[in-house]
Write an enzyme that holds these catalytic residues in place. Sequence first.
Site, PDB file in Angstrom:
ATOM      1  N   ASP A 126      48.951  38.767  41.657  1.00 19.70           N
ATOM      2  CA  ASP A 126      49.471  37.410  41.823  1.00 19.70           C
ATOM      3  C   ASP A 126      49.164  36.885  43.225  1.00 19.70           C
ATOM      4  O   ASP A 126      48.811  37.641  44.138  1.00 19.70           O
ATOM      5  CB  ASP A 126      50.995  37.470  41.585  1.00 19.70           C
ATOM      6  CG  ASP A 126      51.572  36.163  41.093  1.00 19.70           C
ATOM      7  OD1 ASP A 126      50.883  35.133  41.153  1.00 19.70           O
ATOM      8  OD2 ASP A 126      52.746  36.177  40.656  1.00 19.70           O
ATOM      9  N   ASP A 143      51.989  29.293  34.304  1.00 18.86           N
ATOM     10  CA  ASP A 143      53.378  29.732  34.161  1.00 18.86           C
ATOM     11  C   ASP A 143      54.064  28.976  33.035  1.00 18.86           C
ATOM     12  O   ASP A 143      55.154  29.363  32.616  1.00 18.86           O
ATOM     13  CB  ASP A 143      54.147  29.481  35.468  1.00 18.86           C
ATOM     14  CG  ASP A 143      53.973  30.634  36.446  1.00 18.86           C
ATOM     15  OD1 ASP A 143      53.512  31.709  36.015  1.00 18.86           O
ATOM     16  OD2 ASP A 143      54.288  30.458  37.634  1.00 18.86           O
TER      17      ASP A 143
END
Length: 748
Positions: free
Chosen positions: A478, A548
Site C-alpha cells: 500500500d 477502495d
Amino acid sequence: MPISVHEATGTFHLYNNDLSYIFALVEGYPFQLYYGARVPDEEDFSYLVTECWMPSSVGASAECELVSFEHLSGEYPFVGADDMRPPALDVRTASGCNVLNLVYRGHTVERGKPALEGLPATYVEDPSEADTLTLTLADDVTGLAVDLVYTVFAHEPVIARSARIRNTGTAALTVETALSGTFCPGDDRFELVELAGSWSRERHEVRTPLRPGAQGVYSLRGHSSHQFNPFLALVRPETTEETGEAYGFSLVYSGNHRMLVDVDAYGTTRVAAGINPEGFSWPLAPGEAFQTPEVLGVYSAGGLGAMSRALHRVFRSRLSRGAWRDRLRPILINNWEATYFDFTEDKLVEVARAAADLGIELFVLDDGWFTNRNDDTAGLGDWEVDYAKLPHGLGGLAERINGLGMDFGLWIEPEMVSPGTRMWVEHPEWVLHAPGQPLRPSRHQYVLDLSNPAVVDYLTDRLSAVIGSANISYIKWDMNRSFADVFSQTAGAERQGSVRHAFILGVYELYRRLGERFPQILFESCAGGGGRFDPGMLFYAPQAWTSDDTDAVERLRIQWGTSLAYPLSSMGSHVSAVPNHQVFRQTPLKMRADVAYFGTFGYELDATAFTAEEREAVRAQVVFMKRYRGLIQFGEFYRLRSPFAGRGNECAWMVVGEGAREAIVAYYRVLQEVNAGRRQVRLAGLDPEARYTVREQGVPEGEAALYRRSVSGAELMRIGLNLTDESCGQNFSGRGDFISRIFVLERV
Ligand code: DGJ
C-alpha cells in the site's frame, strides 16, 4: 524486419500489419511525417515535408530556412529550435544556456527489445517479437547525445519509445526536461479520452473534443495518482468501442507524469509524454546518462475496444512478469473492512475458517498487525509484529491459516512513516522534510526519502525479515498519501530536483529486490485504493487494488474506465458487506459478485456474519469463479454498454475465450425503469458462423430459457442478446433496483 531505413533519402519507416510510423531526416533533423494505419513502404516520403515560406515561423537552420520545427514536428523537440511548443528536452549548461542543436549522428537496428536500466518496461520473450531502432542525435557544443529508442512489436499495434540522454562532453549539464517521446497523429479532428477521478472514484472515462492549445493529464502528487491516470487516447469523433480510429498512449511510470496533447494553430496534434518537468531536474556529469521511462503508442482502426485489448495483451504478458503472470489468481478474503484495526488472532482465524469453508483460497491480513497500530495515527516504519494481537507472531498465524487449507497474505506500506516510531527517532533525516518548514501530514503519516539508498536498504532488510518469518504467499503493498514537503535531508542542493524521480526509482528497486528474494509471492500494488494503478507497477506486481470503493454501482464506472487501459487480470475486485462502507448503499449480494467477477475476485467482509442463505450463495459464487476465472482473467474483454452514456443506468461487458469457444456476458441495471421498451445488447467478439447456447447464471435450467435453441454468433452480435423483461412495461416482478445478469455462452 518491420523497420525500413532508406539511407539515400534518410527515411525511417517502422511498421507492422496494423501501423506505420514514418520520419525522415532533413538537414540532419528527424521530422515526424506520419503515424497511423499501415501504408506500403516507399523509398521516399519527402513530399510530406512542408517546404514553403510560412510567415512568422523560424527556420530550422540557415541551410533549410523553409523547413520549420513549428510546422513539422521534430522527433524529440528540444529547446532552442523553432518548435514553439512545450519541448521534450531541455538541458542547461553551467553557464545557464539551454539552446541546443541536436542533429543526426547515426542509428542501429536490432532484433528484439533491450531492457531499460532501473526502470520497468515492456519486453519480448523471443527476438522475433519486435525490432528496435536506436537513433542517435548529438549537440557538438555541449557534448550532449540523445539516443531515441523505438521498438515496434511484430504482432501488436504497439510502438514503445524512450530516450537516453548522455553527457559525452567535459562539462556538467543539468537535464530540466526529458520526456519519453512525442507522437503526431496528424490532424486535429480528434476527441481526447482520459481516465480522471479521485479517491474512491478512480479512472472514470472522460471524453471531450480537442481544442486549440495544450490539454492533457498530469500528476504532481509523487505517484501516478487517483486524479489522472498516465494514459490517454485520441479518437475520431465517430469512433466507437468497435469502430473507428483510436490512438492510445500509456506511460510506463508511477511518479509525477505529464501527458500533453498540443493542438497548434495549424491543426496539428502532438502528444508528448514523460516525467513531469515541473519540479524535476537531473544533474548529468561528464560520462553520465539519464534514462527516461517508456511510453507506448497503440494504433487501432477497430475503435477503443481494439486499442484496449492490445494494451491488455501487452500488459498481461509483456509487461507483467514472474511466477504469477499467467496463473489463475487466488480467490481471497481480506480482513480490512471486516475488522479494521480491531482484531485478535482468534478473530482472524474465525473469519478465515468461515471463508475456507466456502472455498476461498487465500486469507489476507491487512493493516494493523504491527506495533502501535491500533488506528491510523501511529506505527508505520518499524515493522515489528504486535504480539498483543498476534501472540504467535505472523508465523503462528500463517500456520493456523495454512492448517485451514488456505494461503496467507500480508499488507505492508513500506514508503511511509508515523511519528513516534523508533525508525523516526533514530533516523529523522530519512523523512522528506524541508528544514524550517512545517511538516504536512496526510492520514497522520509522512513520506520516507526513498531517493536515499540507505532507506531502501533498511526497508529491504526489515521487510525481508518480516516476509521470511512466515509462510506468506501474497503481499498487498500500500501507499497512502500524496507528497508535499519534497526535500531530501541527505541529498545536496543540486540533487533536490531529482528527489521525486529518484524516489520512484527507489520504490522500483525495493520491489525488484523483494520480488527476487521471494519469487513465489503474488504482489498486489495499492495506493489508498487505485492511486498508483499504472503500467510501472504492473511490471512488479501483476495486480493492483482498483479502488477502495467496493460498492457495486460505483465499481461499474471504475472498472469500465480502468479497463480502457488495464486487463481484468490486474484489477483487484472484491465483494464487500452492505451497507457499503464508502457510499452506504445496499446492493444485493448477487450484484456485488456479478461486478467483482470481472477482475481478480475476492471478499472484503466478515465471513462469519453471513446468513445460511448468503453462505450458499457465496459458495456458488466461488464455484462459478473457479470455473470461469481462466476465461475472465485471460480472455479478450469487450465493453458493450457504457455506464457513462446517457443516464448511466445500464452497463454491459463481456469476455470471450480463445477461438470464441466460450464467453461470459454481464448486464447491469442500476435503477428499475418503467415502461422502458424492448432491451437488447449487441454482443461482440463471437464467431458469426458458429452457434452458441446461452445460459443465464443462477437461473434454473428451463425456467429462464431465453433462447430455446442455440443462437448464431451473427444473431447475437447483430440483433443482440435479448434482455427484455417485465420492466418493458409496468414491472410486476418486484425485482426492483440493482439488477445484474450473467450469461454463459458456449459454442455448440
Ligand atoms: C488503503 C487501502 O486501499 C485499503 O484497502 C486498506 O489496505 C487501507 N489502506 C489500510 O490502511
